[in-house]
Design an enzyme around this catalytic site. Structure first.
Site, PDB file in Angstrom:
ATOM      1  N   GLY A 253     -29.269  96.969  43.145  1.00 33.41           N
ATOM      2  CA  GLY A 253     -28.153  97.820  43.606  1.00 33.41           C
ATOM      3  C   GLY A 253     -28.605  99.260  43.701  1.00 33.41           C
TER       4      GLY A 253
ATOM      5  N   ARG B 110     -31.533  92.474  46.993  1.00 30.69           N
ATOM      6  CA  ARG B 110     -31.734  91.723  45.748  1.00 30.69           C
ATOM      7  C   ARG B 110     -32.612  90.490  45.988  1.00 30.69           C
ATOM      8  NH1 ARG B 110     -26.191  93.566  43.993  1.00 30.69           N
ATOM      9  NH2 ARG B 110     -26.675  95.021  42.329  1.00 30.69           N
TER      10      ARG B 110
ATOM     11  N   ASP C  77     -32.978  95.977  35.665  1.00 32.75           N
ATOM     12  CA  ASP C  77     -33.644  94.974  34.835  1.00 32.75           C
ATOM     13  C   ASP C  77     -34.223  93.816  35.644  1.00 32.75           C
ATOM     14  OD1 ASP C  77     -31.074  94.199  35.373  1.00 32.75           O
ATOM     15  OD2 ASP C  77     -30.602  93.523  33.345  1.00 32.75           O
TER      16      ASP C  77
ATOM     17  N   THR D 253     -30.521 102.612  37.083  1.00 37.73           N
ATOM     18  CA  THR D 253     -29.220 101.948  37.106  1.00 37.73           C
ATOM     19  C   THR D 253     -28.129 102.882  36.608  1.00 37.73           C
ATOM     20  OG1 THR D 253     -27.820 100.180  36.243  1.00 37.73           O
ATOM     21  CG2 THR D 253     -29.639 100.844  34.831  1.00 37.73           C
TER      22      THR D 253
ATOM     23  N   ASP E   4     -25.763 101.722  35.131  1.00 36.52           N
ATOM     24  CA  ASP E   4     -25.256 101.030  33.934  1.00 36.52           C
ATOM     25  C   ASP E   4     -25.887 101.533  32.631  1.00 36.52           C
ATOM     26  OD1 ASP E   4     -23.988  99.535  35.851  1.00 36.52           O
ATOM     27  OD2 ASP E   4     -25.320  97.808  35.679  1.00 36.52           O
TER      28      ASP E   4
ATOM     29  N   ASP F 289     -28.405 100.515  30.955  1.00 37.20           N
ATOM     30  CA  ASP F 289     -28.593  99.432  29.982  1.00 37.20           C
ATOM     31  C   ASP F 289     -30.038  98.936  29.871  1.00 37.20           C
ATOM     32  OD1 ASP F 289     -28.775  98.281  32.463  1.00 37.20           O
ATOM     33  OD2 ASP F 289     -27.304  96.700  32.112  1.00 37.20           O
TER      34      ASP F 289
ATOM     35  N   ARG G 257     -21.592  96.278  34.362  1.00 35.95           N
ATOM     36  CA  ARG G 257     -21.957  94.878  34.112  1.00 35.95           C
ATOM     37  C   ARG G 257     -21.677  94.496  32.659  1.00 35.95           C
ATOM     38  NH1 ARG G 257     -23.491  92.512  38.578  1.00 35.95           N
ATOM     39  NH2 ARG G 257     -23.711  90.503  37.593  1.00 35.95           N
TER      40      ARG G 257
HETATM   41  O1  F6P Z   1     -25.871  97.240  38.234  1.00 39.15           O
HETATM   42  C1  F6P Z   1     -25.259  98.247  38.962  1.00 39.15           C
HETATM   43  C2  F6P Z   1     -23.912  97.794  39.444  1.00 39.15           C
HETATM   44  O2  F6P Z   1     -23.329  98.880  40.121  1.00 39.15           O
HETATM   45  C3  F6P Z   1     -22.984  97.242  38.359  1.00 39.15           C
HETATM   46  O3  F6P Z   1     -22.399  98.249  37.590  1.00 39.15           O
HETATM   47  C4  F6P Z   1     -22.027  96.435  39.197  1.00 39.15           C
HETATM   48  O4  F6P Z   1     -21.431  95.364  38.506  1.00 39.15           O
HETATM   49  C5  F6P Z   1     -22.910  95.881  40.273  1.00 39.15           C
HETATM   50  O5  F6P Z   1     -24.030  96.748  40.377  1.00 39.15           O
HETATM   51  C6  F6P Z   1     -22.224  95.782  41.606  1.00 39.15           C
HETATM   52  O6  F6P Z   1     -23.088  95.221  42.491  1.00 39.15           O
HETATM   53  P1  F6P Z   1     -22.776  94.990  44.048  1.00 39.15           P
HETATM   54  O7  F6P Z   1     -23.237  96.213  44.761  1.00 39.15           O
HETATM   55  O8  F6P Z   1     -23.569  93.801  44.403  1.00 39.15           O
HETATM   56  O9  F6P Z   1     -21.302  94.812  44.184  1.00 39.15           O
END
Ligand code: F6P
Length: 342
Positions: free
Chosen positions: A11, A73, A104, A127, A129, A131, A173
């Site tokens: 992402g 991805r 990750d 990220t 996140d 994490d 997440r």
């Molecule tokens: O990991 C980053 C993140 O933004 C998370 O916080 C979220 O759940 C996910 O990616 C959303 O991903 P997508 O862009 O596939 O909706």
């Protein structure tokens, strides 16, 4: 190092372009290397989609959100034959070092490629996140927290005007970093994160007590990764790459809070707003430092590592350390937040 490849995977995240700029300028100007940009993450390595990047290509991108290289991805181990599916592009482009900017999942793949194919890789932790293990923080997190905090501040004023309970759902997440930090920063009345089990009766009691004390509104911050309330199972949604799609659990929590308290309750899901747009100054600096450090490590031939923030220093840590766990919010941070609940 003669040719340095760079890609962004997973992402997107504010600061990706600042890292790319850091890598390109440092590699070209300080180390005299050529840089090859790989498009759409691992997909570009699998399909041979590359383009040269020089100083001119990265002018004006420091403050831009997204990534000039694109991201995806797609994963060589899940959607290809692992190292075999990227070997040709590495050879054709004479890439002798590779900077991989990712979360990750992307870093795990980088570690495997380093171990299986001896690909000379350096990871950069990315990220919103926050994490990733092995580093004190990741770029993008600060920006997401700023955006979420501003949103919660705004929601609080309309909550107050209408005597409502307002829930704000933020990303993250399986971890509650964005919720904990933006909740503390905005003075949330309750914060619900995946790391700490929650009890709806306790939350309702906090809100009722607050209203008995004369407050006519409450703001609750909910991390997207919490379990739905018991008995309210949510349908599991999967994206095109097989990842679970989160988002929306706050609607179920809000419904229960309204039922338990009798107060009118509304829900806002912030979603991708937290990931888009310009990075904060702090993220621009961190991303730039990461990019420069990654180019320096490539030049000195240190591979199989990730650049990490430790205190005020940027240091290399083994990719294995970054990949062995997912870093959650420590209890002491949540304890600080709880002090102000109600
Ligand atoms: O990991 C980053 C993140 O933004 C998370 O916080 C979220 O759940 C996910 O990616 C959303 O991903 P997508 O862009 O596939 O909706």
């Amino acid at each position: 190092m003669k040719v340095l490849g760079v890609l962004t995977g997973g992402g997107d995240c504010p600061g990706l372009n600042a890292v790319i700029r850091g890598v390109v300028v440092r590699a070209a100007e300080t180390h005299g290397a050529d840089v090859v940009g790989i498009e759409n993450g691992w997909q570009g390595l699998m399909e041979g989609r590359t383009r040269p990047l020089d100083r001119d290509d990265v002018r004006g991108i420091l403050a831009r959100g997204g990534t000039i290289l694109g991201t995806s991805r797609l994963d060589p181990y899940v959607h290809g034959d692992g190292y075999e599916s990227i070997r040709e592009t590495i050879k054709d482009n004479d890439i002798d070092a590779l900077v991989v900017i990712g979360g990750d999942g992307t870093l795990k793949t980088a570690m495997q490629l380093h171990e299986d194919g001896g690909v000379p890789i350096i990871g950069v932790p990315k990220t919103i996140d926050n994490d990733i293990a092995g580093t004190d923080t990741t770029f993008g997190f600060n920006t997401a927290v700023e955006i979420a905090t501003e949103a919660i501040d705004r929601i609080a004023t309309t909550a107050e005007a209408h005597n409502r309970v307002m829930l704000v759902e933020v990303m993250g997440r399986t971890k509650g970093w964005i919720a904990a930090y933006s909740g503390i920063a905005a003075g949330a009345d309750v914060i619900v994160i995946p790391e700490i089990e929650y009890d709806l009766d306790d939350i309702a009691a906090i809100i009722r007590k607050r209203h008995r004390r004369g407050k006519t509104y409450s703001v609750v911050v909910v991390a997207e990764g919490i379990d739905p309330p018991a008995g309210l199972e949510m349908e599991e949604r999967i994206d095109q790459f097989g990842f679970v799609r989160l988002g929306g659990v706050a609607y179920a929590v809000g419904q229960e809070i309204e039922r338990l308290t009798g107060f009118e309750t509304r829900v806002t899901v912030l979603g991708h707003l937290q990931r888009g747009g310009t990075p904060t100054a702090a993220d621009r600096v961190l991303a730039t430092r990461f990019g420069v450090a990654a180019a320096d490590l490539a030049a000195e031939g240190t591979f199989g590592v990730m650049v990490a923030m430790r205190g005020t220093e940027i240091v290399p840590v083994p990719l294995s350390e970054a990949c062995e766990s997912v870093r959650g919010v420590p209890p002491e941070i949540y304890n600080v937040a709880e002090t102000f609940f109600g």
